[in-house]
Scaffold this motif. Structure first.
Motif, PDB file in Angstrom:
ATOM      1  N   ASP A 136       0.823  -1.203   0.000  1.00  0.00           N
ATOM      2  CA  ASP A 136       0.000   0.000   0.000  1.00  0.00           C
ATOM      3  C   ASP A 136       0.861   1.258   0.000  1.00  0.00           C
ATOM      4  N   ASP A 137       1.939   1.246   0.785  1.00  0.00           N
ATOM      5  CA  ASP A 137       2.870   2.383   0.777  1.00  0.00           C
ATOM      6  C   ASP A 137       3.484   2.554  -0.609  1.00  0.00           C
ATOM      7  N   GLN A 138       3.816   1.438  -1.243  1.00  0.00           N
ATOM      8  CA  GLN A 138       4.397   1.498  -2.580  1.00  0.00           C
ATOM      9  C   GLN A 138       3.421   2.137  -3.562  1.00  0.00           C
ATOM     10  N   ALA A 139       2.164   1.718  -3.508  1.00  0.00           N
ATOM     11  CA  ALA A 139       1.155   2.277  -4.416  1.00  0.00           C
ATOM     12  C   ALA A 139       1.001   3.774  -4.198  1.00  0.00           C
ATOM     13  N   GLU A 140       0.988   4.210  -2.938  1.00  0.00           N
ATOM     14  CA  GLU A 140       0.872   5.641  -2.645  1.00  0.00           C
ATOM     15  C   GLU A 140       2.059   6.410  -3.185  1.00  0.00           C
ATOM     16  N   THR A 141       3.260   5.846  -3.043  1.00  0.00           N
ATOM     17  CA  THR A 141       4.473   6.503  -3.518  1.00  0.00           C
ATOM     18  C   THR A 141       4.452   6.675  -5.033  1.00  0.00           C
ATOM     19  N   VAL A 142       4.048   5.622  -5.737  1.00  0.00           N
ATOM     20  CA  VAL A 142       3.986   5.687  -7.198  1.00  0.00           C
ATOM     21  C   VAL A 142       2.962   6.727  -7.641  1.00  0.00           C
ATOM     22  N   LEU A 143       1.813   6.729  -7.001  1.00  0.00           N
ATOM     23  CA  LEU A 143       0.749   7.663  -7.382  1.00  0.00           C
ATOM     24  C   LEU A 143       1.167   9.107  -7.114  1.00  0.00           C
ATOM     25  N   LEU A 144       1.826   9.351  -5.987  1.00  0.00           N
ATOM     26  CA  LEU A 144       2.312  10.690  -5.686  1.00  0.00           C
ATOM     27  C   LEU A 144       3.344  11.145  -6.715  1.00  0.00           C
ATOM     28  N   GLY A 151       4.585  14.573 -11.449  1.00  0.00           N
ATOM     29  CA  GLY A 151       5.394  14.644 -12.662  1.00  0.00           C
ATOM     30  C   GLY A 151       6.872  14.681 -12.366  1.00  0.00           C
ATOM     31  N   SER A 152       7.309  13.904 -11.373  1.00  0.00           N
ATOM     32  CA  SER A 152       8.695  13.971 -10.912  1.00  0.00           C
ATOM     33  C   SER A 152       9.650  13.113 -11.724  1.00  0.00           C
ATOM     34  N   GLY A 153       9.158  12.469 -12.781  1.00  0.00           N
ATOM     35  CA  GLY A 153      10.051  11.681 -13.614  1.00  0.00           C
ATOM     36  C   GLY A 153      10.002  10.206 -13.281  1.00  0.00           C
ATOM     37  N   GLY A 154      10.708   9.437 -14.134  1.00  0.00           N
ATOM     38  CA  GLY A 154      10.659   7.986 -14.039  1.00  0.00           C
ATOM     39  C   GLY A 154      11.133   7.430 -12.715  1.00  0.00           C
ATOM     40  N   ARG A 155      12.134   8.073 -12.117  1.00  0.00           N
ATOM     41  CA  ARG A 155      12.663   7.528 -10.863  1.00  0.00           C
ATOM     42  C   ARG A 155      11.618   7.556  -9.754  1.00  0.00           C
ATOM     43  N   SER A 156      10.803   8.594  -9.710  1.00  0.00           N
ATOM     44  CA  SER A 156       9.832   8.717  -8.621  1.00  0.00           C
ATOM     45  C   SER A 156       8.732   7.685  -8.734  1.00  0.00           C
ATOM     46  N   ILE A 157       8.398   7.271  -9.965  1.00  0.00           N
ATOM     47  CA  ILE A 157       7.343   6.269 -10.096  1.00  0.00           C
ATOM     48  C   ILE A 157       7.898   4.851 -10.159  1.00  0.00           C
ATOM     49  N   GLN A 158       9.209   4.724  -9.938  1.00  0.00           N
ATOM     50  CA  GLN A 158       9.772   3.393  -9.707  1.00  0.00           C
ATOM     51  C   GLN A 158       9.484   2.937  -8.278  1.00  0.00           C
ATOM     52  N   GLY A 159       9.038   3.861  -7.445  1.00  0.00           N
ATOM     53  CA  GLY A 159       8.705   3.489  -6.075  1.00  0.00           C
ATOM     54  C   GLY A 159       9.938   3.134  -5.258  1.00  0.00           C
ATOM     55  N   MET A 160       9.711   2.314  -4.247  1.00  0.00           N
ATOM     56  CA  MET A 160      10.773   1.923  -3.317  1.00  0.00           C
ATOM     57  C   MET A 160      11.311   0.547  -3.684  1.00  0.00           C
ATOM     58  N   ALA A 161      12.603   0.367  -3.521  1.00  0.00           N
ATOM     59  CA  ALA A 161      13.231  -0.920  -3.821  1.00  0.00           C
ATOM     60  C   ALA A 161      13.251  -1.789  -2.569  1.00  0.00           C
ATOM     61  N   ALA A 162      13.191  -3.100  -2.773  1.00  0.00           N
ATOM     62  CA  ALA A 162      13.260  -4.025  -1.637  1.00  0.00           C
ATOM     63  C   ALA A 162      14.628  -3.959  -0.958  1.00  0.00           C
ATOM     64  N   TRP A 163      15.642  -3.572  -1.724  1.00  0.00           N
ATOM     65  CA  TRP A 163      16.982  -3.431  -1.141  1.00  0.00           C
ATOM     66  C   TRP A 163      17.695  -2.266  -1.804  1.00  0.00           C
ATOM     67  N   ASN A 164      18.026  -1.273  -1.020  1.00  0.00           N
ATOM     68  CA  ASN A 164      18.808  -0.126  -1.462  1.00  0.00           C
ATOM     69  C   ASN A 164      19.728   0.200  -0.306  1.00  0.00           C
ATOM     70  N   ALA A 165      20.857  -0.517  -0.288  1.00  0.00           N
ATOM     71  CA  ALA A 165      21.741  -0.544   0.873  1.00  0.00           C
ATOM     72  C   ALA A 165      21.903   0.840   1.507  1.00  0.00           C
ATOM     73  N   PRO A 166      21.756   0.884   2.851  1.00  0.00           N
ATOM     74  CA  PRO A 166      21.544  -0.221   3.793  1.00  0.00           C
ATOM     75  C   PRO A 166      20.068  -0.487   4.112  1.00  0.00           C
ATOM     76  N   TRP A 167      19.153   0.040   3.309  1.00  0.00           N
ATOM     77  CA  TRP A 167      17.728  -0.009   3.644  1.00  0.00           C
ATOM     78  C   TRP A 167      17.044  -1.199   2.975  1.00  0.00           C
TER      79      TRP A 167
END
Length: 365
Positions: free
Chosen positions: A135-143, A148-164
């Motif tokens: 659900d957080d991912q869907a909200e992030t993509v929609l925002l 209109g923040s570009g392709g990176r913003s609608i890629q959402g969050m990654a399951a691993w983006n060290a160290p997160w």
């Protein structure tokens, strides 16, 4: 506050919600190479409590870190209670870290920055797991799409983006709530999560439900799938952009004995003299950049600037910089972030290259 527990993990019931959350955690651990010590960012809400419970069983030793933003009365008591719940679930340690939240970019952004800084400070080389759900991912993509923040913003969050790490991106928020109920745990309901003063809250409570109703359901999953696909496409573009950046890079020139004074030509105008450290900056060949597709070229420019400590670029910045390559009409340079009190940094077209120059700031007094 810190607390330690010597006992093992609590035995979890095999309910449908528990199994879904555990599966997400197990798959994340397997993809990272197996069990190892982790830190879990714990708010006391259902998502992060469910994550803690699953991590204790599926990962290595778990340390829960509760960041007390001190934005609400009684936040310290909420943080201590969350730490106690983490220890009861089998964490080897639970730490409460109070932080001071500024106002830069708004309270929400400032709180996020303070939270991530605190987690970075205490993680001690361990990955930090965060309780973001599908659900957080869907909200992030929609925002990102709406802004209109570009392709990176609608890629959402990654399951691993060290160290997160985000093991629950395939889990629905309702399932983490159900898991807490199955475990007999009462999560904390943050009043900020229902405050319509926050844009994300309105997306969560108004926009997404309306889309689900109009489109017949499945919108959150569809948005998450879109993010996954765009992330895969983005990885390919990033590789191509890095190849382009390397081939277009012109190493810094040897330091001159006198201050650089730009030569004016009929086709290109460089309007600033050299500023601090200008001679240490690599340039990019216009000729090579111009042969590449715009999507790759803009990514290469972003990487080039990031390597010089220039970040926080908006699409408008990248578009204007790209026009120095693709639509040259004698326009001036593009101001970007960074610099000093005396100088601001500007990307300019100069003698067939893109370069970063330090322009004296105008005296507003």
């Amino acid at each position: 506050m810190t607390g330690k527990r010597s006992g093992g993990a609590v035995r979890l019931p095999e309910t449908a919600a528990v199994l879904v959350v555990r599966r997400g955690m197990r798959e994340w651990v397997a993809a990272r190479g197996g069990r190892a010590p982790v830190v879990v960012g714990l708010s006391g809400g259902a998502d992060s409590l469910a994550l803690v419970a699953a991590a204790v069983v599926e990962a290595g030793p778990v340390t829960a870190v509760v960041v007390d933003h001190r934005l609400q009365e009684g936040s310290g008591a909420v943080a201590r209670r969350a730490a106690e719940q983490a220890l009861a679930l089998g964490c080897v340690d639970a730490v409460v870290v109070p932080v001071a939240v500024g106002r830069d970019g708004g309270v929400e952004a400032a709180a996020r920055a303070a939270r991530y800084a605190a987690l970075e400070e205490v993680r001690d080389g361990r990955p930090v797991l965060l309780g973001h759900t599908l659900d957080d991912q869907a909200e992030t993509v929609l925002l990102g799409l709406g802004r209109g923040s570009g392709g990176r913003s609608i890629q959402g969050m990654a399951a691993w983006n060290a160290p997160w790490g985000r093991p629950l991106l395939g889990v629905r928020r309702a399932q983490t709530v159900r898991m807490c109920a199955d475990l007999g745990i009462e999560p904390w309901d943050d009043p900020h999560n229902i405050d319509p003063g926050y844009t994300r809250v309105r997306v969560r409570t108004e926009v997404l439900p309306l889309l689900e109703e109009v489109l017949g359901g499945g919108v959150a999953q569809a948005l998450a799938r879109t993010a996954d696909q765009l992330r895969e496409d983005g990885a390919v573009l990033d590789t191509l952009a890095e190849d382009l950046r390397r081939s277009a890079t012109i190493p810094p020139a040897a330091p001159a004995s006198a201050e650089f004074v730009p030569e004016m030509t009929s086709s290109e105008s460089v309007v600033w003299g050299s500023g601090p450290d200008d001679t240490d900056r690599p340039r990019l060949s216009i000729e090579i950049l111009a042969t590449a597709p715009a999507a790759v070229r803009r990514r290469a420019v972003r990487v080039w600037l990031a390597e010089q400590g220039i970040g926080g670029l908006m699409n408008a910045h990248l578009q204007a910089i790209d026009e120095l390559v693709s639509d040259w009409r004698g326009q001036g340079g593009v101001a970007v972030g960074g610099g000093s009190r005396a100088h601001r940094l500007v990307v300019a077209r100069e003698h067939g290259t893109l370069t970063v120059r330090a322009q004296p700031r105008l005296d507003d007094t």
